[in-house]
Write an enzyme that holds these catalytic residues in place. Structure first.
Site, short mmCIF file in Angstrom:
data_model
loop_
_atom_site.label_atom_id
_atom_site.label_comp_id
_atom_site.label_asym_id
_atom_site.label_seq_id
_atom_site.Cartn_x
_atom_site.Cartn_y
_atom_site.Cartn_z
N PHE B 131 10.17 11.44 22.24
CA PHE B 131 8.95 10.65 22.24
C PHE B 131 9.27 9.19 21.91
O PHE B 131 9.95 8.90 20.93
CB PHE B 131 7.95 11.22 21.22
N GLN B 132 8.78 8.29 22.72
CA GLN B 132 8.99 6.84 22.58
C GLN B 132 10.47 6.47 22.55
O GLN B 132 10.87 5.55 21.85
CB GLN B 132 8.26 6.30 21.34
N LYS B 181 16.11 5.88 13.49
CA LYS B 181 15.29 6.18 12.32
C LYS B 181 16.12 6.80 11.19
O LYS B 181 15.89 6.50 10.02
CB LYS B 181 14.15 7.11 12.72
N MET B 494 -1.41 -23.93 39.75
CA MET B 494 -0.15 -24.33 40.38
C MET B 494 0.11 -23.52 41.65
O MET B 494 0.56 -24.05 42.67
CB MET B 494 1.01 -24.17 39.39
#
Lengths: 177, 579
Positions: B131-132, B181, B494
């Protein structure tokens, strides 16, 4: 008209370094013809030998500069064929039966090849040399039915005789400035 | 003997400094050791242990909660550019990390010192599509000066020391430190030693006096010398040396937009802006000078136009810290490699006092023509719709050139860079190389936090404002005082200009139906005003500047105004169009 350049890159040895090196080629859309990495004569310094075909030397120089700019790249050299001594190694797996029936000995002698192993079903030849030489053996063996073929990237030794350690001492001095 | 005592003392200190702590605490202590007292970020699962430590250390290290991680990078950039310190941002793994990429790329191309810390899934989950989980190191390799993934707590001090050294030294740039982590939870014996060198990395090439002497000879004998300076002057803090060189040798000097504010606008030898929307003289004279002296700039394509038609007559001297920039775009007669402050200090005693009045007058002749054809109408229109240039002129009158002007990207950026006045260095903050829309608002927030004593004006187009509009939340929550000046033409101006000039006015996806910016400002409790009439402009700008706190001033400008002069894409600098 493209010229073959051999780029030798000396870096710290760590995870991800290859990605950083190749990204310098990728963003310029320069194809890597062959790539070999190994240790160098200096402990902890890894060596990349990368072959490219490029038109302008000025572009090769820019590529080398971009590589050398990477924090963990110590030194980058690029050379044309005249300035290096180089080799590639190729392995050929062919059916033993076909070889026995054919003129294997003649081919091996003519190409200065070696037999690495002879198994009941297949035989493995080894040939070290320049691209054209390993290719010539490939073509000679083709009629026998090549079961498998592999060629290594180029390894190259630079003809100029300064030691890498001398460059690195200079670099360490400059880094301390 | 002294050295021995010092060594002994150092050892003693080191022993005393060793403390057992978690990796997360070590990360925060590293930041404090590096003098970081402010950072920008957004929390999430994989970086929570570090945030827990940030909570404990909040008295020493302030964390600004942005509303999108991209905002953290631009805020860190604005902070770094205004203060000269390393900008720091922090995000979680996966989407948190990928949201940083634009700002990292921006910092890379604009040489902004930045350290980005990203959380990562625990080491045992790497490569499992956890996850992530995103391989942020691989994603960011092409846009970082250096990066490293920490998977063990013991690596933290040395890696962080290296990160800050790499980010700030030499040609500065962004560094990504990805920390798993588990490494945040693990313990280590912490001791911190700053990094001062890396054996494979030459931060400041030593100045070669031979090159300096040759450069001095070339400059002294030049008939029509011309200096182009870039951000390298600001990064090396060489503003005084640049001024001395310009004055001593009497050389006209022009700037890239990254070099803007390194020399005061009103300096008699400051001849203006280079490049696609730069001033007329600086572009045309590039192909008239005999010696072109480039200082801390990199000959970006927006500066040079078509290289085949660029300064072919000139001998080029390049003062540059990054060897890979030498001969990259423009071939040099000679290069002085190294920090440009050191290089200029070395060359100054060799420079003869001189003046080039006739040569300088040729720039001034061009100025007159540009004034009549472009500047007068842009900055002092008598009637018709409001123009961006007149807004900036009114702003100059009120700030006296003392404000930091942060810009986004597009027409308003070119107009602001062309017309804003500056007295002090580090006053122009813009996304020069990458041209990142959405840069301005978060960068202005960061700039104000990096230079709290200065007025910070964020000049933004209506398009770019909406790209990072969410960062108004930072203003609401932190109370930071930023003056937001929206030049609203309800167009992506622009791109529309190019569509008009080169695509037969086929305005594909450039017209914008905008929200009510006044209501948005009110929702964030930001004082605001909208100006549509010329007669209200000066008073409204004054109100914005004098307001105690942030203020959003929306100025409705002409929808289809163009920025001129212009070097059309593919043309040479001398083919610059005034209309």
């Amino acid at each position: 008209m493209k010229t073959t350049y051999t780029i030798s890159i000396f870096t710290d040895d760590r995870v991800g370094m290859l990605h950083r090196v190749t990204s310098c080629f990728t963003r310029r859309k320069v194809n890597i013809e062959s790539l070999t990495t190994s240790v160098s004569e200096v402990e902890g310094i890894h060596r990349y030998t990368i072959l490219v075909e490029m038109e302008l030397e000025s572009e090769v120089k820019k590529l080398a500069n971009a590589l050398e700019k990477q924090v963990e790249v110590h030194k980058v050299f690029y050379h044309t064929e005249d300035d290096i001594v180089y080799q590639e190694i190729a392995l050929y797996k062919v059916p033993t039966e076909a070889i026995v029936q054919g003129d294997a000995e003649h081919i091996m002698r003519a190409h200065h090849a070696r037999i690495l192993t002879v198994e009941p079903t297949f035989t493995v030849f080894e040939k070290t040399g320049h691209r054209a030489e390993t290719q010539a053996l490939f073509e000679a063996l083709e009629p026998y039915g090549i079961l498998e073929f592999v060629r290594s990237g180029r390894v190259a030794i630079m003809k100029p005789t300064r030691r890498l350690s001398e460059y690195m001492e200079e670099l360490a001095l400059a880094a301390a400035n | 003997m002294d050295t021995l005592i010092e060594a002994a003392q150092q050892t003693q200190q080191t022993v005393q400094k060793k403390t057992r702590m978690s990796g997360a605490e070590a990360m925060v202590r590293c930041l404090i050791e590096e003098g970081v007292d402010l950072m920008f970020g957004y929390p999430g699962g994989a970086i929570m242990p570090v945030y827990d430590e940030l909570y404990k250390f909040q008295n020493q290290l302030e964390h600004i909660l942005v509303r999108h991680e991209e905002g953290a990078t631009h805020a860190a950039q604005g902070y770094a550019r205004a203060s000269g310190k390393v900008g720091v941002c922090i995000a979680t793994s996966g989407p948190g990390a990928t949201n940083l990429v634009t700002g990292i790329a921006d910092a890379m191309i604009d040489s902004t010192p930045m350290v980005c810390i990203t959380g990562q899934v625990p080491k045992h989950l790497l490569g499992t599509d956890a996850f992530q989980e995103v391989d942020v190191i691989s994603v960011t390799i092409p846009v970082t000066k250096w990066s490293y993934q920490i998977t063990e707590a013991s690596e933290i001090p040395s890696v962080m020391a290296k990160a800050f050294y790499v980010a700030r030294s030499g040609r500065p740039g962004p560094v990504v430190i990805d920390i798993t982590k588990n490494a945040q939870f693990e313990e280590l014996d912490f001791e911190y030693e700053k990094c001062h060198k890396i054996s494979s990395y030459v931060a400041r090439p030593a100045i070669e006096m031979e090159q300096v002497e040759a450069a001095a000879d070339l400059i002294n004998s030049a008939k029509r010398p011309y200096i182009l300076f870039g951000q390298g002057v600001i990064l090396a803090e060489a503003e005084a040396e640049l001024k001395e060189l310009v004055e001593k040798a009497g050389i006209p000097a022009a700037w890239t937009i990254m070099g803007l504010s390194a020399m005061p606008t009103n300096h008699p030898l400051n001849v203006g802006m280079l490049g696609m929307h730069g001033n007329y003289g600086p572009n045309v004279m590039t192909n008239e000078c005999d010696v072109l002296i480039a200082i801390g700039m990199r000959f970006d394509d927006r500066v040079t136009g078509n290289l085949a038609k660029y300064a072919k007559q000139a001998k080029v001297i390049h003062f540059e810290i990054d060897p890979s920039e030498i001969d990259k775009n423009v071939p040099t007669e000679l290069a002085v490699l190294g920090d440009c402050k050191e290089a200029l200090q070395a060359i100054l005693p060799l420079i003869k006092e001189n003046s080039h009045v006739e040569w300088l007058n040729r720039f001034r002749e061009c100025d007159k023509e540009e004034y009549e054809k472009v500047i007068k109408g842009e900055t002092n229109p008598r009637d018709g719709e409001l123009r961006m240039g007149e807004v900036i002129r009114e702003l100059n009158d009120l700030t006296d050139g003392d404000a930091i002007v942060v810009t986004d990207v597009g027409q308003h950026q070119m107009i602001a860079c062309r017309y804003a006045h500056f007295n002090k260095t580090r006053s122009n903050i813009t996304s020069g190389g990458l041209g990142t829309m959405g840069f301005c608002l978060p960068a202005a927030i960061g700039a104000k936090m990096g230079a709290p004593d200065r007025t910070v004006v964020a000049v933004i187009g209506d398009g770019g404002f909406q790209m990072t509009i969410e960062e108004l939340g930072v203003i609401l929550q932190s109370g930071v005082n930023v003056k937001i000046l929206i030049l609203n033409n309800s167009f992506l101006g622009m791109v529309r200009q190019w569509q008009q000039l080169f695509f037969d006015k086929r305005y594909a996806s450039t017209e914008m139906v905008n929200p009510d910016f006044q209501l948005i400002a009110q929702a964030y409790s930001i004082a605001c005003k909208r100006v549509e009439e010329r007669s209200d402009l000066a008073a409204s700008l004054k109100e914005m500047l004098e307001h105690d706190g942030s203020f959003l001033l929306e100025v409705v400008v002409g929808k289809e105004n163009n920025v001129f002069p212009m070097v059309p894409s593919g043309a040479g600098v001398a083919e610059i169009r005034l209309e």
